[in-house]
Enzyme design. Sequence first.
Site, short mmCIF file in Angstrom:
data_model
loop_
_atom_site.label_atom_id
_atom_site.label_comp_id
_atom_site.label_asym_id
_atom_site.label_seq_id
_atom_site.Cartn_x
_atom_site.Cartn_y
_atom_site.Cartn_z
N HIS A 79 -31.55 -2.62 -15.51
CA HIS A 79 -30.60 -2.69 -14.39
C HIS A 79 -30.84 -3.91 -13.52
CE1 HIS A 79 -33.99 -0.91 -12.22
NE2 HIS A 79 -33.38 -1.22 -11.09
N LYS A 83 -32.45 -10.44 -12.08
CA LYS A 83 -33.52 -11.07 -11.31
C LYS A 83 -34.31 -12.06 -12.15
CE LYS A 83 -33.92 -7.51 -7.77
NZ LYS A 83 -34.78 -6.53 -7.08
N ASP A 161 -32.83 4.15 -8.66
CA ASP A 161 -33.28 2.83 -8.21
C ASP A 161 -33.68 2.86 -6.74
OD1 ASP A 161 -33.53 -0.12 -8.23
OD2 ASP A 161 -31.67 -0.07 -7.08
#
Length: 247
Positions: A79, A83, A161
């Site tokens: 997910h 990044k 999350d």
Amino acid sequence: MSTATHPPLSEDLRELPPDPNLPDDLSRQSLRLLAALRRHHPPTADHSIRVATVLLAMWSRRSEALGDAALIVAAGLLHDLGKLFLPVSLLDAARQLTPLETAAVREHPRTGSETLSALGYPEAVVFSARDHHERWQGGGYPSGRQGRELMPLVRAVCVADAFVAMIEPGRAYRRHLTVAEALLEVQACSGTQFDPGFAALLVDGLGPTFQAELGLDTVPGERRAVVAGLLPSHLLQRALRLPPCPW
């Protein structure tokens, strides 16, 4: 928080029927991408493993709501793939970000989902990367869409999350919460930030047995040592149907 006791999560994952609709190399590709994320920024990789493990706890209580375990694990592990394209200095910044830096960080759902789409991942995994910062009542990012417009797995990733982010140490911009505090926060944000059904499922799924497995019942001073090294590979191996993980 539920007081019911549950069997260890590993018992729920002893027999996982294969899903013929998933590509054979989905799990291995997910681990390759996770390894790349770990090389770039280990804390993000560790966070992703924790999210995948919490999703498995939720799945073990209501598998019909979330689907195939390997797909769920892929969504959790990847997910935050976007990044990978952010500089480490930005990810580790121990200060308030500038507006331009905040905008750059908020691009990670888009870049991650575009990467996963290009690699041929199922929509549930792609949309989990794209929409995990959306909110049940709307107003999240990148689109601000409401939770009812999101796939069920995406809504589960949103709450998993956020919960993991609350309890993780090492976030310079705020104090991390105890598990009990984080569960109360999930309950408080049910119906506003989180899908009420999946918020309740997370709170129920994180029973005492699972908390012990995940090392979440340690005192704050001990949590860094326990959680920083948390690699529940025995759980993920069963869900991914893979040989032992290289880590």
